[in-house]
Design an enzyme around this catalytic site. Structure first.
Site, PDB file in Angstrom:
ATOM      1  N   VAL A  26      -4.295   2.197   5.004  1.00 55.23           N
ATOM      2  CA  VAL A  26      -5.065   1.024   4.913  1.00 55.23           C
ATOM      3  C   VAL A  26      -4.908   0.223   3.459  1.00 55.23           C
ATOM      4  O   VAL A  26      -4.620   0.877   2.310  1.00 55.23           O
ATOM      5  CB  VAL A  26      -6.243   1.163   5.538  1.00 55.23           C
ATOM      6  N   ASP A 135      14.263  -3.105   1.736  1.00 54.91           N
ATOM      7  CA  ASP A 135      13.071  -3.582   2.704  1.00 54.91           C
ATOM      8  C   ASP A 135      12.757  -4.961   2.577  1.00 54.91           C
ATOM      9  O   ASP A 135      11.653  -5.562   2.597  1.00 54.91           O
ATOM     10  CB  ASP A 135      11.929  -2.416   2.759  1.00 54.91           C
TER      11      ASP A 135
END
Length: 348
Positions: A26, A135
């Protein structure tokens, strides 16, 4: 590490709200009680090594500690606590994906040029340090309140330079994956980041994903529909790639039909970023030197760029409407938006 009973590093950061959640952890917004600054803390669950989480997180920490540039997100702190690894970053208000999707924001040619200039400057620094990002996509380009854009999420980044080094081809979200990766190349270089940056450039111009393929085969089909099916005279090595397959020939349409509002200089730069043969594709430094960035209009100053009031406002619907790619459903984020985490075995 602090001794037992002393204040732990985690106590320094006062958690305020969750910013996002994924498979491996998270990200939450916090206040650094030592400096009073707002930070973003990425909490990564430390699974077993077969899951690859430990290696990926450690690689990201190692690389970010070596990268120091105005257009690369700053890693402030990193520490283990309670079975998780905590990475503390400077807080960035939004990302480029939110800017592109916010219809309350008008992107002028100067704004687009500014975002591309900052993106390429960050990438050029990475490549100068022999780092492949692997990415690149709009939601990994973070934007602060001052309008500065910074490259983030280096979990898939790797050092390159050795001509014999082999990597996995399963990197990048599919929509931003270069054709050599889609054909299974394990030996590649900075050209894969250039292709992805070209996709981001196109997305800024169109205000929608440029090549939203649903599978790797569909992705190749969309690429060939936009740029024509490559022939050996354009890219002689493609037939030797591991996953090469022959497609029926489709001629290349004029780029002007896809980007009717783009300037001639913008189209020329796009064409060079989308050259099939990675050896002939423009480099990031050559892109920065392209006349597009010196021609009128000048890039907008970062502090004058509009950014969303908060991420998630004024976004387009994600699936219920049709987009401008034929009858494909309107999807605004790549499938599997959380980055892929590679295990320690096999290619990297």
């Amino acid at each position: 590490m602090s001794k037992s009973g002393d204040n732990q590093p985690v106590d320094r950061y006062l958690r305020r709200q969750i910013l996002g959640e994924g498979t491996y952890g998270v990200v939450y917004k916090a206040t650094d009680t030592k400096t009073g600054k707002t930070v973003a803390v990425k909490k990564i669950r430390l699974g077993n090594q077969k899951e690859g989480v430990n290696f990926t997180a450690l690689r990201e920490i190692k690389l970010l500690k070596e990268l120091n540039h105005p257009h690369i997100v700053e890693l402030i702190d990193a520490f283990p606590h309670d079975g998780s690894l905590h990475l503390v970053f400077e807080y960035m208000q939004t990302d480029l994906e939110a800017v592109i999707r916010d219809r309350n924001i008008f992107l002028s040619p100067g704004d687009i040029k500014s975002y591309m200039l900052m993106t390429l400057k960050g990438l050029a620094y990475c490549h100068k340090k022999w780092v492949l990002h692997r990415d690149m996509k709009p939601n990994n380009l973070l934007i602060g309140e001052n309008g500065l854009l910074k490259l983030a999420d280096f979990g898939l980044a790797r050092l390159f330079g050795s001509p014999n080094r082999r990597f996995t081809h399963q990197v990048f979200a599919t929509w931003y994956r270069a054709p050599e990766l889609l054909f299974g190349s394990r030996q590649y270089g900075a050209g894969v980041d250039v292709w992805a940056a070209g996709c981001i450039f196109a997305e800024l111009l169109l205000r929608r994903p440029f090549l939203p393929g649903s599978t790797e085969i569909d992705q190749l089909g969309k690429i060939f529909q936009a740029f024509g099916t490559p022939v050996p005279s354009q890219w002689s090595d493609m037939i030797y790639l591991p996953d090469y397959m022959e497609f029926s020939y489709t001629p290349a349409p004029p780029l002007r039909t896809i980007f009717p509002m783009a300037s001639d200089d913008a189209l020329d730069l796009l064409a060079k970023m989308f050259i099939y043969d990675p050896r002939q594709r423009i480099t990031i430094q050559q892109a920065l030197d392209h006349r597009y960035f010196s021609s009128s209009p000048s890039p907008t100053e970062p502090g004058k760029l509009q950014i969303p009031a908060s991420k998630g406002d004024a976004l387009e619907p994600k699936a219920s409407e049709q987009n401008q790619h034929g009858n494909s459903p309107a999807v605004l984020s790549p499938p599997g938006k959380m980055r892929r985490v590679m295990g320690p075995e096999g290619f990297t």
